[in-house]
Design an enzyme around this catalytic site. Structure first.
Site, mmCIF file in Angstrom:
data_model
loop_
_atom_site.group_PDB
_atom_site.id
_atom_site.type_symbol
_atom_site.label_atom_id
_atom_site.label_comp_id
_atom_site.label_asym_id
_atom_site.label_seq_id
_atom_site.Cartn_x
_atom_site.Cartn_y
_atom_site.Cartn_z
ATOM 1 N N SER A 25 31.239 42.165 33.246
ATOM 2 C CA SER A 25 32.278 42.452 34.623
ATOM 3 C C SER A 25 31.834 41.813 36.096
ATOM 4 C CB SER A 25 32.726 43.535 34.780
ATOM 5 O OG SER A 25 34.072 43.705 34.900
ATOM 6 N N HIS B 99 35.460 37.982 32.330
ATOM 7 C CA HIS B 99 36.420 37.847 31.546
ATOM 8 C C HIS B 99 37.680 38.580 33.003
ATOM 9 C CE1 HIS B 99 36.939 42.660 33.588
ATOM 10 N NE2 HIS B 99 35.923 42.460 32.575
#
Length: 248
Positions: free
Chosen positions: A127, A150
């Protein structure tokens, strides 16, 4: 003899001093999650900074969470820049991600340091850990380590407010711009990995393992701590050589 020393008041100041030193050591571990190690202590020209667990930002996380607090990391980065004895910085990452703005703040500060920096992803750099990993002058990843790419999100719920969506969209563009400008991955490839369907269970995004991260241009090389320190020493020598030429 010990009784005579105690009667004379000798040795009474030793115990409080030892206790103060012990309390200071425990305070460092509790507040910063680390303490000065012998090989990376005051005699070393390299400082090691660890980014582990979840990156904590404006919201305090539950006490059972292993966190890296950005208000503790930022003063360390400032001190590293100001300390003339520190010539290089090694960043070790094993993080699940966390607060986007706090992670970007750390990444921006690392990218702006005037001293050589090397990062290594061990276990995972997921992340918002991705921008931190690529913010350094050179980056490594262990062959078994992974990086999850993501879209930026708040929760798993559907976003029903247009203003919230617009805010997240702009924040996401900041992340994309930072990563692509500090690594060799193209914007098209990074977005492809970010919005890939079916790679992550019940979600969109991609898990990138060690060698693939290098193949995509996200990370410079696969390697471990030994290679990272060796590379950092090379960058430090180059920095020294450049300064000597400027003086001449």
């Amino acid at each position: 003899m010990d009784e005579n020393r105690m009667q004379n008041g000798e040795g009474q100041g030793e115990q409080p001093a030892k206790q103060d030193a012990k309390d200071n050591l425990l305070n460092k571990i509790q507040q910063l999650g680390e303490t000065n190690l012998p090989q990376m202590g005051q005699d070393s020209n390299i400082h090691c900074l660890t980014i582990i667990g979840q990156i904590e930002g404006h919201v305090q996380l539950p006490p059972q969470n292993k966190t890296t607090k950005y208000e503790h990391v930022i003063p360390q980065i400032v001190a590293i820049e100001q300390n003339p004895k520190i010539e290089g910085l090694l960043i070790i990452l094993n993080t699940v991600g966390g607060d986007v703005e706090a992670g970007l703040a750390i990444a921006e500060m690392l990218a702006s340091l005037s001293k050589p920096t090397v990062s290594i992803v061990l276990g995972g750099g997921h992340s918002i850990g991705v921008p931190i990993a690529v913010s350094c002058d050179h980056s490594y990843i262990a062959e078994t380590a992974t990086m999850t790419i993501h879209p930026v999100r708040l929760t798993g719920l559907v976003i029903g407010v247009p203003q919230t969506f617009e805010y997240l969209d702009k924040m996401q563009e900041r992340v994309i711009k930072f990563v692509t400008s500090h690594s060799n991955i193209s914007e098209e490839k990074f977005k492809e990995l970010m919005f890939s369907k079916g790679n992550l269970t019940r979600d969109i995004g991609t898990n990138v393992v060690g060698n693939d991260a290098v193949k995509y241009g996200l990370i410079d090389e696969t390697g471990g701590v030994g290679q990272a320190i060796q590379k950092l020493n090379q960058l430090i020598e180059q920095e020294r050589g450049g300064k000597e030429r400027m003086i001449q």
